[in-house]
Design a protein around this motif. Sequence first.
Motif, mmCIF file in Angstrom:
data_model
loop_
_atom_site.group_PDB
_atom_site.id
_atom_site.type_symbol
_atom_site.label_atom_id
_atom_site.label_comp_id
_atom_site.label_asym_id
_atom_site.label_seq_id
_atom_site.Cartn_x
_atom_site.Cartn_y
_atom_site.Cartn_z
ATOM 1 N N PHE A 242 0.803 -1.229 0.000
ATOM 2 C CA PHE A 242 0.000 0.000 0.000
ATOM 3 C C PHE A 242 0.833 1.274 0.000
ATOM 4 O O PHE A 242 0.291 2.358 0.048
ATOM 5 C CB PHE A 242 -0.977 0.001 1.189
ATOM 6 C CG PHE A 242 -2.061 -1.019 1.000
ATOM 7 C CD1 PHE A 242 -3.230 -0.686 0.349
ATOM 8 C CD2 PHE A 242 -1.876 -2.327 1.419
ATOM 9 C CE1 PHE A 242 -4.213 -1.636 0.135
ATOM 10 C CE2 PHE A 242 -2.847 -3.290 1.212
ATOM 11 C CZ PHE A 242 -4.026 -2.938 0.571
ATOM 12 N N HIS A 243 2.150 1.146 0.008
ATOM 13 C CA HIS A 243 2.978 2.349 -0.170
ATOM 14 C C HIS A 243 4.293 1.973 -0.839
ATOM 15 O O HIS A 243 4.679 0.798 -0.878
ATOM 16 C CB HIS A 243 3.168 3.136 1.134
ATOM 17 C CG HIS A 243 3.743 2.343 2.257
ATOM 18 N ND1 HIS A 243 5.071 2.051 2.342
ATOM 19 C CD2 HIS A 243 3.158 1.782 3.333
ATOM 20 C CE1 HIS A 243 5.280 1.351 3.436
ATOM 21 N NE2 HIS A 243 4.136 1.165 4.055
ATOM 22 N N SER A 244 4.972 3.015 -1.355
ATOM 23 C CA SER A 244 6.102 2.772 -2.245
ATOM 24 C C SER A 244 7.272 2.076 -1.552
ATOM 25 O O SER A 244 8.028 1.348 -2.187
ATOM 26 C CB SER A 244 6.563 4.089 -2.871
ATOM 27 O OG SER A 244 6.875 4.994 -1.848
ATOM 28 N N LEU A 245 7.434 2.293 -0.239
ATOM 29 C CA LEU A 245 8.567 1.667 0.459
ATOM 30 C C LEU A 245 8.449 0.146 0.417
ATOM 31 O O LEU A 245 9.410 -0.566 0.126
ATOM 32 C CB LEU A 245 8.591 2.106 1.928
ATOM 33 C CG LEU A 245 8.851 3.575 2.194
ATOM 34 C CD1 LEU A 245 8.529 3.906 3.636
ATOM 35 C CD2 LEU A 245 10.297 3.914 1.868
ATOM 36 N N GLU A 246 7.234 -0.334 0.713
ATOM 37 C CA GLU A 246 6.999 -1.784 0.685
ATOM 38 C C GLU A 246 7.108 -2.299 -0.740
ATOM 39 O O GLU A 246 7.698 -3.344 -0.995
ATOM 40 C CB GLU A 246 5.564 -2.095 1.137
ATOM 41 C CG GLU A 246 5.286 -1.922 2.597
ATOM 42 C CD GLU A 246 3.796 -2.053 2.910
ATOM 43 O OE1 GLU A 246 2.959 -1.866 2.000
ATOM 44 O OE2 GLU A 246 3.476 -2.322 4.078
ATOM 45 N N ASP A 247 6.504 -1.547 -1.669
ATOM 46 C CA ASP A 247 6.478 -2.024 -3.054
ATOM 47 C C ASP A 247 7.896 -2.162 -3.608
ATOM 48 O O ASP A 247 8.197 -3.112 -4.325
ATOM 49 C CB ASP A 247 5.637 -1.091 -3.928
ATOM 50 C CG ASP A 247 5.507 -1.638 -5.340
ATOM 51 O OD1 ASP A 247 5.082 -2.809 -5.483
ATOM 52 O OD2 ASP A 247 5.870 -0.942 -6.303
ATOM 53 N N ARG A 248 8.761 -1.204 -3.248
ATOM 54 C CA ARG A 248 10.143 -1.259 -3.752
ATOM 55 C C ARG A 248 10.870 -2.498 -3.213
ATOM 56 O O ARG A 248 11.596 -3.177 -3.940
ATOM 57 C CB ARG A 248 10.897 0.015 -3.336
ATOM 58 C CG ARG A 248 12.144 0.259 -4.159
ATOM 59 C CD ARG A 248 12.796 1.582 -3.844
ATOM 60 N NE ARG A 248 11.841 2.663 -3.687
ATOM 61 C CZ ARG A 248 11.829 3.529 -2.662
ATOM 62 N NH1 ARG A 248 12.723 3.436 -1.711
ATOM 63 N NH2 ARG A 248 10.945 4.491 -2.600
ATOM 64 N N ILE A 249 10.654 -2.790 -1.942
ATOM 65 C CA ILE A 249 11.287 -3.975 -1.333
ATOM 66 C C ILE A 249 10.835 -5.244 -2.064
ATOM 67 O O ILE A 249 11.642 -6.102 -2.428
ATOM 68 C CB ILE A 249 10.928 -4.046 0.179
ATOM 69 C CG1 ILE A 249 11.662 -2.943 0.940
ATOM 70 C CG2 ILE A 249 11.251 -5.419 0.761
ATOM 71 C CD1 ILE A 249 11.230 -2.772 2.388
ATOM 72 N N VAL A 250 9.523 -5.346 -2.295
ATOM 73 C CA VAL A 250 8.972 -6.545 -2.945
ATOM 74 C C VAL A 250 9.480 -6.636 -4.382
ATOM 75 O O VAL A 250 9.932 -7.695 -4.842
ATOM 76 C CB VAL A 250 7.418 -6.522 -2.901
ATOM 77 C CG1 VAL A 250 6.835 -7.671 -3.710
ATOM 78 C CG2 VAL A 250 6.926 -6.569 -1.457
ATOM 79 N N LYS A 251 9.427 -5.515 -5.097
ATOM 80 C CA LYS A 251 9.858 -5.504 -6.506
ATOM 81 C C LYS A 251 11.326 -5.949 -6.634
ATOM 82 O O LYS A 251 11.652 -6.818 -7.440
ATOM 83 C CB LYS A 251 9.687 -4.082 -7.078
ATOM 84 C CG LYS A 251 10.038 -3.975 -8.541
ATOM 85 C CD LYS A 251 9.791 -2.598 -9.083
ATOM 86 C CE LYS A 251 10.940 -1.684 -8.738
ATOM 87 N NZ LYS A 251 10.755 -0.307 -9.242
#
Length: 315
Positions: A242-251
């Motif tokens: 739900f936010h870019s910090l998490e998304d970047r880690i997952v990506k």
Amino acid sequence: MKAEHRQEGSDYHVPVLLKEVIEYLQPPPGGVYVDCTFGGGGHSRAILEALGPDGRLIAFDQDADAEQNLPSDPRLTFVPHNFRHLQRFLRLHGLEAVDGILADLGVSSHQFNEAERGFSTRFDAALDMRMDQRQELTAFDVVNTYSEQQLHKLFEQYGEVTNSKTLARTIVQIRQNVSLKTIANFKQALQSVVKGNPHKYFAQVFQALRIEVNDELGALKEMLQQVPLLLKPAGRIAIITFHSLEDRIVKNFFRKGQFEEEDQAADPFGRYAPAPPLKVITKKPVVASEAEIKQNPRARSAKLRVAERNAENEK
Ligand SMILES: C[S@@+](CC[C@H](N)C(=O)[O-])C[C@H]1O[C@@H](n2cnc3c(N)ncnc32)[C@H](O)[C@@H]1O
């Protein structure tokens, strides 16, 4: 019957990207799945429906409130702990590997709407924000004991608060004289530093505090590192952020098996990089349709990424 099932727990939380999660995970009858974030159980119920009578689902949630949504189902095992201990608890339940893993990150609508949990800027309550009530660290402790430098960093990194330095300095000055015990105290005392829309400003400040209190990024990283060891061949992992910090880690982890961007200078052609442990299935994140966002505004910032255990590594 199916529609009735989906209604259960929906006062607690409406699952986002439900159809898409099931399409990508394709739970086969008899499969073994993990839902890292049970919450209201919307995703879990849909997985159970797909699994058939011989399937198995292990559902984690560190918030004791989630237990009120557990269906009575012999195929379901509930683990009331942090998903950072994924492998440990799967072993405890006799599982070495599973067909699929889901994590729908962040807080549930229930947690957000319960005033006394302290997650929402809309209410007044103690500065708490713990998903797991057994944990000691609360938002009160962060606000009242962290150094100015620590506060500055966390507001900057986790909340992208524009004037995070001023905010941190002001908190440290104010807390010497004024009690920052409740949400109302906190907002009142910091009125002078608010930049722009106060609602948006405090939402960013609260997001930063929540991420810190629950060590959300640390838990996500620990869980991700265990995933390649726990998926069966062609097993899949689906994560909603739900936010870019998490998304970047997952990506980054799905693409490279690591959390930081690659050091291009050290290995410009990726010659020495080990084969990534996962294969990306969703080249771009899957987002909610306009129709879903209309029904459930929370879906607006949701991003689903899916990866599969990389068969290249088995050769
Ligand atoms: C967005 S909600 C999940 C909603 C769920 N998919 C549904 O359909 O109702 C996130 C849930 O995960 C839990 N949670 C978040 N981080 C966790 C962690 N590190 N370990 C265990 N549970 C966690 C929260 O307590 C919350 O109940």
